[in-house]
Design a protein around this motif. Structure first.
Motif, PDB file in Angstrom:
ATOM      1  N   ASP A  74       0.840  -1.202   0.000  1.00 57.40           N
ATOM      2  CA  ASP A  74       0.000   0.000   0.000  1.00 57.40           C
ATOM      3  C   ASP A  74       0.872   1.248   0.000  1.00 57.40           C
ATOM      4  OD1 ASP A  74      -2.248  -1.624   0.159  1.00 57.40           O
ATOM      5  OD2 ASP A  74      -2.353  -1.462   2.354  1.00 57.40           O
ATOM      6  N   ALA A  75       1.943   1.227   0.775  1.00 56.13           N
ATOM      7  CA  ALA A  75       2.852   2.382   0.860  1.00 56.13           C
ATOM      8  C   ALA A  75       3.560   2.613  -0.471  1.00 56.13           C
ATOM      9  CB  ALA A  75       3.871   2.163   1.975  1.00 56.13           C
ATOM     10  N   ARG A  76       3.983   1.532  -1.113  1.00 54.09           N
ATOM     11  CA  ARG A  76       4.663   1.654  -2.401  1.00 54.09           C
ATOM     12  C   ARG A  76       3.730   2.252  -3.451  1.00 54.09           C
ATOM     13  NH1 ARG A  76       5.062  -1.002  -6.808  1.00 54.09           N
ATOM     14  NH2 ARG A  76       3.746  -2.725  -6.156  1.00 54.09           N
ATOM     15  N   ARG A  77       2.509   1.724  -3.527  1.00 53.89           N
ATOM     16  CA  ARG A  77       1.533   2.261  -4.484  1.00 53.89           C
ATOM     17  C   ARG A  77       1.116   3.684  -4.099  1.00 53.89           C
ATOM     18  NH1 ARG A  77      -0.168  -3.202  -4.463  1.00 53.89           N
ATOM     19  NH2 ARG A  77      -1.622  -2.805  -2.753  1.00 53.89           N
ATOM     20  N   GLY A  78       0.955   3.930  -2.802  1.00 57.35           N
ATOM     21  CA  GLY A  78       0.573   5.256  -2.328  1.00 57.35           C
ATOM     22  C   GLY A  78       1.615   6.305  -2.676  1.00 57.35           C
ATOM     23  N   HIS A  80       3.594   6.277  -5.209  1.00 53.43           N
ATOM     24  CA  HIS A  80       3.447   6.540  -6.646  1.00 53.43           C
ATOM     25  C   HIS A  80       2.249   7.448  -6.911  1.00 53.43           C
ATOM     26  CE1 HIS A  80       4.023   5.833 -10.888  1.00 53.43           C
ATOM     27  NE2 HIS A  80       2.738   5.527 -10.994  1.00 53.43           N
ATOM     28  N   ARG A  81       1.127   7.224  -6.206  1.00 56.61           N
ATOM     29  CA  ARG A  81      -0.061   8.069  -6.385  1.00 56.61           C
ATOM     30  C   ARG A  81       0.196   9.504  -5.917  1.00 56.61           C
ATOM     31  NH1 ARG A  81      -2.962   3.394  -4.441  1.00 56.61           N
ATOM     32  NH2 ARG A  81      -3.263   4.471  -2.458  1.00 56.61           N
ATOM     33  N   LEU A  86       1.098  15.195  -7.324  1.00 54.97           N
ATOM     34  CA  LEU A  86       1.945  16.390  -7.278  1.00 54.97           C
ATOM     35  C   LEU A  86       2.343  16.866  -8.673  1.00 54.97           C
ATOM     36  CD1 LEU A  86       4.195  15.515  -4.219  1.00 54.97           C
ATOM     37  CD2 LEU A  86       2.515  17.357  -4.361  1.00 54.97           C
ATOM     38  N   THR A  87       2.409  15.947  -9.623  1.00 59.40           N
ATOM     39  CA  THR A  87       2.785  16.340 -10.985  1.00 59.40           C
ATOM     40  C   THR A  87       1.565  16.581 -11.870  1.00 59.40           C
ATOM     41  OG1 THR A  87       3.010  14.012 -11.608  1.00 59.40           O
ATOM     42  CG2 THR A  87       5.021  15.163 -10.902  1.00 59.40           C
TER      43      THR A  87
END
Length: 98
Positions: A74-78, A80-81, A86-87
């Motif tokens: 969840d942290a890894r995907r979060g 990335h989200r 932000l971009t």
């Protein structure tokens, strides 16, 4: 007697890095850091500690700066989200329920 807060507690925490990114924007630098935090196991090592995952964003004003995640994936995907948000390529992420 247990001591709570202050530098002594930080020295006893285990940090597990997940991802780090830096964005350069007209207003300055934005740092996105995702990591897991856990207290060390008890003196006999049999005590299991859960890991709390967080994404911290520094360098952005008037926006959420911290997200909490339940598990490593969840942290890894979060992370990335948060980068996509932000971009400008995605919506503001919501933390996954723990």
């Amino acid at each position: 007697m247990k001591y709570r807060g202050g530098p002594a507690v930080l020295d006893q925490m285990n940090l597990y890095p997940v991802a780090d990114d830096v964005l350069f924007a007209p207003g300055g630098r934005v740092v996105i850091r995702t990591y897991g935090v856990a207290s060390p196991a008890g003196p006999e090592g049999g005590e299991t500690r859960s890991v709390a995952y967080r994404t911290w964003v520094t360098g952005v004003r008037d926006q959420p700066r911290c997200w909490r995640w339940g598990h490593f994936e969840d942290a890894r995907r979060g992370h990335h989200r948060v980068l996509e948000w932000l971009t400008g390529r995605g919506p503001q992420p919501q933390p996954v329920a723990v």
